[in-house]
Design an enzyme around this catalytic site. Sequence first.
Site, PDB file in Angstrom:
ATOM      1  N   LYS A 206      47.941  28.783  44.831  1.00 19.94           N
ATOM      2  CA  LYS A 206      48.839  28.449  45.929  1.00 19.94           C
ATOM      3  C   LYS A 206      48.672  29.436  47.085  1.00 19.94           C
ATOM      4  CE  LYS A 206      53.681  27.998  47.159  1.00 19.94           C
ATOM      5  NZ  LYS A 206      55.078  28.054  46.750  1.00 19.94           N
ATOM      6  N   GLU A 212      43.680  37.548  39.502  1.00 17.83           N
ATOM      7  CA  GLU A 212      42.869  36.948  38.432  1.00 17.83           C
ATOM      8  C   GLU A 212      41.988  35.830  38.978  1.00 17.83           C
ATOM      9  OE1 GLU A 212      46.108  37.567  38.352  1.00 17.83           O
ATOM     10  OE2 GLU A 212      46.865  37.937  36.329  1.00 17.83           O
ATOM     11  N   GLY A 263      54.940  27.162  42.483  1.00 19.34           N
ATOM     12  CA  GLY A 263      53.734  27.154  41.647  1.00 19.34           C
ATOM     13  C   GLY A 263      53.930  26.403  40.337  1.00 19.34           C
ATOM     14  N   ARG A 264      55.030  26.684  39.634  1.00 19.38           N
ATOM     15  CA  ARG A 264      55.221  26.066  38.310  1.00 19.38           C
ATOM     16  C   ARG A 264      55.697  24.614  38.416  1.00 19.38           C
ATOM     17  NH1 ARG A 264      58.376  30.241  39.424  1.00 19.38           N
ATOM     18  NH2 ARG A 264      60.615  29.954  39.661  1.00 19.38           N
ATOM     19  N   GLU A 349      60.214  31.620  33.868  1.00 12.93           N
ATOM     20  CA  GLU A 349      59.984  32.118  35.227  1.00 12.93           C
ATOM     21  C   GLU A 349      61.073  31.572  36.165  1.00 12.93           C
ATOM     22  OE1 GLU A 349      55.869  33.340  37.079  1.00 12.93           O
ATOM     23  OE2 GLU A 349      56.259  31.272  37.667  1.00 12.93           O
ATOM     24  N   HIS A 380      53.844  25.233   8.673  1.00 11.40           N
ATOM     25  CA  HIS A 380      53.152  26.088   7.699  1.00 11.40           C
ATOM     26  C   HIS A 380      53.048  27.508   8.209  1.00 11.40           C
ATOM     27  CE1 HIS A 380      52.117  22.592   5.257  1.00 11.40           C
ATOM     28  NE2 HIS A 380      52.062  21.970   6.420  1.00 11.40           N
ATOM     29  N   LYS A 489      52.094  43.498  39.235  1.00 13.48           N
ATOM     30  CA  LYS A 489      50.904  43.253  40.067  1.00 13.48           C
ATOM     31  C   LYS A 489      50.602  44.473  40.927  1.00 13.48           C
ATOM     32  CE  LYS A 489      51.739  38.293  40.831  1.00 13.48           C
ATOM     33  NZ  LYS A 489      52.007  37.281  41.853  1.00 13.48           N
TER      34      LYS A 489
HETATM   35  O1  F6P Z   1      52.511  35.597  38.803  1.00 13.55           O
HETATM   36  C1  F6P Z   1      53.330  34.505  38.862  1.00 13.55           C
HETATM   37  C2  F6P Z   1      52.836  33.471  39.798  1.00 13.55           C
HETATM   38  O2  F6P Z   1      53.208  33.786  41.077  1.00 13.55           O
HETATM   39  C3  F6P Z   1      53.339  32.094  39.391  1.00 13.55           C
HETATM   40  O3  F6P Z   1      54.577  31.812  39.874  1.00 13.55           O
HETATM   41  C4  F6P Z   1      52.256  31.215  39.897  1.00 13.55           C
HETATM   42  O4  F6P Z   1      52.316  29.958  39.293  1.00 13.55           O
HETATM   43  C5  F6P Z   1      51.042  32.015  39.536  1.00 13.55           C
HETATM   44  O5  F6P Z   1      51.426  33.337  39.770  1.00 13.55           O
HETATM   45  C6  F6P Z   1      49.791  31.685  40.287  1.00 13.55           C
HETATM   46  O6  F6P Z   1      49.963  31.816  41.657  1.00 13.55           O
HETATM   47  P1  F6P Z   1      48.936  31.190  42.667  1.00 13.55           P
HETATM   48  O7  F6P Z   1      48.907  29.728  42.459  1.00 13.55           O
HETATM   49  O8  F6P Z   1      49.431  31.543  44.034  1.00 13.55           O
HETATM   50  O9  F6P Z   1      47.592  31.796  42.394  1.00 13.55           O
END
Ligand code: F6P
Length: 520
Positions: A206, A212, A263-264, A349, A380, A489
């Site tokens: 987003k 990452e 995002g979620r 979250e 199990h 972060k």
């Molecule tokens: O670290 C949490 C977060 O901000 C989430 O809310 C989000 O879904 C995810 O990181 C990824 O964010 P982005 O889509 O901006 O890379």
Amino acid sequence: MLSVIPQPPRCDHATVWPALHHHALALRKGFDLRHAFADDPGRFAHFSQEAPHCFADLSKNLWDAPAEALLLRLARECAVEQQRDAMFAGEHVNGSEGRAVLHALLRCPRGESPPGLAWALAQVHETLDAMLAYAERVRADAGITDVVCMGIGGSGLGPQMAVQALQGMCDARRRMHFVSNVDGHELQSVLDGLQPRSTLFIVASKVFNTQETLTNARSALQWFHAQGGEDVARHFVALTTNASAAAQMGITTTFGFWDWVGGRYSLWSAIGLPVALAVGAAAFRDLLAGAHAMDHHFRTAPLQANLPVRLGLLDVWNRNLLGFASRCIAPYHAGLRRLPAYLQQLEMESNGKRVDRQGRPLALGSAPVLWGEPGTDGQHAFFQMLHQGTDIVPLEIIAVQRPSHGLQGHHEQLLANALAQAQALMQGRSCDDGHRHFPGNRPSTFVLLDALTPAALGALIALQEHRVFVAGALWGLNSFDQWGVELGKLLARDLQQRLASGDVVQLDASTAGLLQRMRA
Ligand code: F6P
């Protein structure tokens, strides 16, 4: 801030709250599910609920009709309906970020725009059409055999969960790979089997500054060029609200969305491209239609017959009135194996917060710990604890009425196991030998989808989104920010530099010691 209801009371400030506590106290002392069913032949009917593409049985929970009546009063006092309507109307319900929360608009059909949002709906459909046309072009391109989807959290979990869930209808000629973690083992193991000319990389982020995802994207670009790949515009696509950041990285093929999509909650936006690639444009539209049907149910059904509302109220009942600090999710469908992880982000979250919308500390627990694994595997492993452990953990079973495979006997066994677990939790079994004694009277909720179609999956996810909204509204939370992820972060950036330099000045002894050990 909400403009419709500036400050709806949160649940523990509602006048009905003491009555709920009083009732819960009484129930905790003497309520027994077995007696409740024996005494009330109408219990199942009262506590079951039809909703689009699904049926839910809430009757095996530790509550009764007076408890639910009080909870419905609570919902009214906390203005849940007004809060819901404010969200759908595009009010800035995400106060701490000054944003509207309009993921439901992403699945709203053309021409059904809420008042004042026609401009936004037009953008939604323009992007959706373009994204789906692109997906169909890629699907028709036999030269692309592998798709690597890079994205984390809301930009990774949803697409991965949905592609797995709809595996049976995915295009078998194309392999879908998901890479979320910055751990290079994950990306390396995917790249190892690939050719640049037959691979499409999707970079989903987003904000396009998530460490990452950007690290993985850079490594993928490097690999692409090193392997002789040439046409970045054909082999890389970014899904983001920040197209200029993607362009700076050299990725010019992009599909956008908007800051009013959390995002979620973004599966329904361009972030859903991996799903559209896997199942096709028509099925993706079905996913949206299923979610929209659930939106309609949530917006229009009376509170007492509104499944997201009833589940959200049950969640507050379990968490705050009965004191259950976790909820276990057991999907009885192998395709839903990533559903618990997806719901973890959605619930924890959104509602894992310790202050209310006004920044005041909460005086009660918010999001429970969500966890789980598919049944029957979980049976199990950890179900022992659900049946005989010292803590009571409400179980949520999600089963599917009609399977999409033709294997004889499997589905009956699967459904029988799902039913048996809920039955065993409730009934228990008396035995003089303590090891063999099952106390019973343990709560479960049973959600039954008609089939795991795109539409039913859409409805299920929207149902979960809205029940999280209801609980958050009762707790007085902003369910749409996530400040709690920021500190880690920030510190990671500093520590990455220190790992390179060895500088441990002003670090606590433990972090310094570990860092030095890592460098040794
Ligand atoms: O670290 C949490 C977060 O901000 C989430 O809310 C989000 O879904 C995810 O990181 C990824 O964010 P982005 O889509 O901006 O890379």
